[in-house]
Design an enzyme around this catalytic site. Structure first.
Site, PDB file in Angstrom:
ATOM      1  N   CYS A  11     -20.222  -5.863   2.343  1.00  0.00           N
ATOM      2  CA  CYS A  11     -19.667  -4.568   2.692  1.00  0.00           C
ATOM      3  C   CYS A  11     -18.333  -4.409   1.967  1.00  0.00           C
ATOM      4  O   CYS A  11     -17.530  -5.342   1.946  1.00  0.00           O
ATOM      5  CB  CYS A  11     -19.455  -4.467   4.197  1.00  0.00           C
TER       6      CYS A  11
ATOM      7  N   CYS B  13     -17.183  -9.019   4.184  1.00  0.00           N
ATOM      8  CA  CYS B  13     -16.515  -7.729   4.063  1.00  0.00           C
ATOM      9  C   CYS B  13     -15.361  -7.854   3.085  1.00  0.00           C
ATOM     10  O   CYS B  13     -14.419  -8.615   3.316  1.00  0.00           O
ATOM     11  CB  CYS B  13     -16.000  -7.269   5.418  1.00  0.00           C
TER      12      CYS B  13
ATOM     13  N   CYS C 280       0.113   4.572   7.045  1.00  0.00           N
ATOM     14  CA  CYS C 280      -0.568   4.365   8.329  1.00  0.00           C
ATOM     15  C   CYS C 280       0.310   3.517   9.252  1.00  0.00           C
ATOM     16  O   CYS C 280       0.640   2.371   8.945  1.00  0.00           O
ATOM     17  CB  CYS C 280      -1.912   3.688   8.105  1.00  0.00           C
TER      18      CYS C 280
ATOM     19  N   CYS D  70       0.838  -1.200   0.000  1.00  0.00           N
ATOM     20  CA  CYS D  70       0.000   0.000   0.000  1.00  0.00           C
ATOM     21  C   CYS D  70       0.873   1.251   0.000  1.00  0.00           C
ATOM     22  O   CYS D  70       1.899   1.297   0.693  1.00  0.00           O
ATOM     23  CB  CYS D  70      -0.905  -0.007   1.235  1.00  0.00           C
TER      24      CYS D  70
ATOM     25  N   ARG E 274     -19.094  -3.786  16.798  1.00  0.00           N
ATOM     26  CA  ARG E 274     -18.428  -5.023  16.369  1.00  0.00           C
ATOM     27  C   ARG E 274     -17.077  -5.177  17.043  1.00  0.00           C
ATOM     28  O   ARG E 274     -16.239  -4.274  17.010  1.00  0.00           O
ATOM     29  CB  ARG E 274     -18.250  -5.025  14.850  1.00  0.00           C
TER      30      ARG E 274
END
Length: 418
Positions: free
Chosen positions: A142, A109, A69, A65, A272
């Site tokens: 999702c 997901c 982060c 990526c 969740r």
């Protein structure tokens, strides 16, 4: 006890606690922990009964990526030895999703590493959504693809997506300390785009990154204001090879207090229990079921979770039941509301312990790697045996023996653990 009685009363009325009350929950001593769990459990049962919604992650594209982060094993410059692979084909993703559905998952997901999807990526994911829905009747899907460009949320909705996940992760004031390649405002904008397109918004946080109690309260209050249908709570998995590898700040008791605070602030939302529960809650995971009404089944993005059957046994042993596909997850007042939300809608509906439906709630926890990120190599990988736990454990000490990189499931030739 006056504090807890007040918070229960407010939770049953969907009334926002004060910041001071939320901070007080995080500051309660361990001797009062069971009282805190019992109080938040009353609010959880009011809106969701004893049902637990199961969700299943499929990592469509893993690793490499361009974002930085600090918490993510897929980040730019990460030296974490995760699996790496490019986009799964729709039939591969559908096969992976079917394993989770067979294990009882109500929602799948779909996660992909990266800053955000190109229009070609949206086409690819749309084909994957259609393939999953064609082969798994009634399943919710999702998407979690990063920052969205104009019109992409509408296209995902048209393809059959039910929800979109994009976590705030931490408070606005400290966001720049964990990520520099995009902003907190960028994340808020993507959630708004999903909501405007009619997708059920899912947005949560990551605890354990060195944040203060005030930071945790800030992000949870911001989430209530943002009004998502579901709030995944991730606990940082400090992967070796990432900047936060040494951040072991959580105890099981701390995790339970955080979950209780989220429940009090967002009483009627699908809360969740997401990444890192096995690492930080460990044997106290069943207590968390009294606070949350949704969990991920099996493995995560780049880390392994406990066996899917162990999750199902835990739910049954704790006296809860898996939520069926025909059951609406969110309370009726939220399921019927066009925008959903974190308890901020007008009206009480305080007698409806029913939950959110197929169009509302749910969403991926990590959002490209929050507390863990699914990473596969596209080639068969040998299972990595878990390290033997030390004979004695110091409370609060690092449990690196519990951090296992995912080597099975999507992107490998090995079966998942769902």
């Amino acid at each position: 006890m006056d504090l807890l009685n007040t918070l229960v009363d407010k939770g049953l009325r969907r009334e926002l606690p004060t910041r001071e009350e939320a901070l007080a929950v995080l500051a309660t001593p361990d001797d009062e922990l069971l009282d805190v769990v019992a109080a938040a459990g009353k609010v959880r049962r009011q809106w969701f009964g004893r049902r637990v919604k199961l969700n299943y992650l499929v990592n469509l594209k893993s690793g490499l990526c361009p974002e930085d982060c600090s918490y993510c094993s897929q980040r730019l410059g990460s030296k974490a030895e995760i699996l790496k692979y490019t986009w799964l084909k729709p039939d591969e993703a559908s096969k992976a999703a079917a394993a989770g559905v067979a294990g009882g998952a109500k929602r799948v997901c779909l996660v992909a590493s990266g800053r955000g999807p190109t229009d070609r990526d949206v086409d690819r994911v749309s084909q994957t959504i259609e393939a999953i829905k064609d082969q798994n009747e009634g399943v919710e899907v999702c998407a979690c693809l990063g920052l969205l460009s104009e019109g992409q949320a509408d296209r995902l909705r048209s393809a059959g997506a039910d929800a979109y996940n994009h976590n705030l992760n931490t408070s606005e004031g400290t966001y720049g300390e964990i990520t520099t390649t995009h902003t907190y405002a960028d994340r808020v904008d993507t959630v708004h785009q999903a909501q405007a397109a009619g997708l059920s918004a899912c947005s949560g946080l990551i605890a354990g990154m060195g944040e203060s109690d005030a930071d945790l309260v800030d992000v949870v209050f911001a989430l209530r204001e943002l009004d998502p249908d579901s709030v995944p709570v991730n606990f940082l998995i400090p992967f070796e090879g990432t900047p936060l590898a040494k951040e072991w700040n959580l105890t099981p008791q701390r995790c339970l207090r955080i979950l209780a605070m989220v429940r009090f602030v967002c009483p009627d939302v699908e809360v969740r229990l997401a990444g890192g529960r096995e690492v930080h809650l460990r044997s106290m995971q069943p207590l968390a079921l009294h606070l949350v009404n949704s969990i991920f089944l099996g493995d995560y993005l780049t880390s392994e979770g406990q066996a899917g059957q162990a999750d199902l046994d835990m739910i049954a042993d704790a006296g809860f039941e898996v939520e069926g596909a025909g059951t609406t997850t969110l309370p009726r007042h939220r399921a019927d509301a066009a925008a959903g939300g974190c308890g901020s809608h007008a009206g009480s509906c305080a007698t409806e312990p029913e939950g959110c439906g197929s169009h509302a709630g749910g969403g991926c926890g990590p959002c490209g790697g929050g507390a863990e990120a699914e990473a596969d190599a596209g080639t068969a990988a040998e299972p990595v045996p878990a390290a033997k736990a030390p004979e004695t454990q110091v409370p609060g000490a690092a449990r690196t023996d519990l951090v296992a990189v995912r080597r099975r499931g999507a992107g490998t030739d090995l079966a998942p653990n769902a």
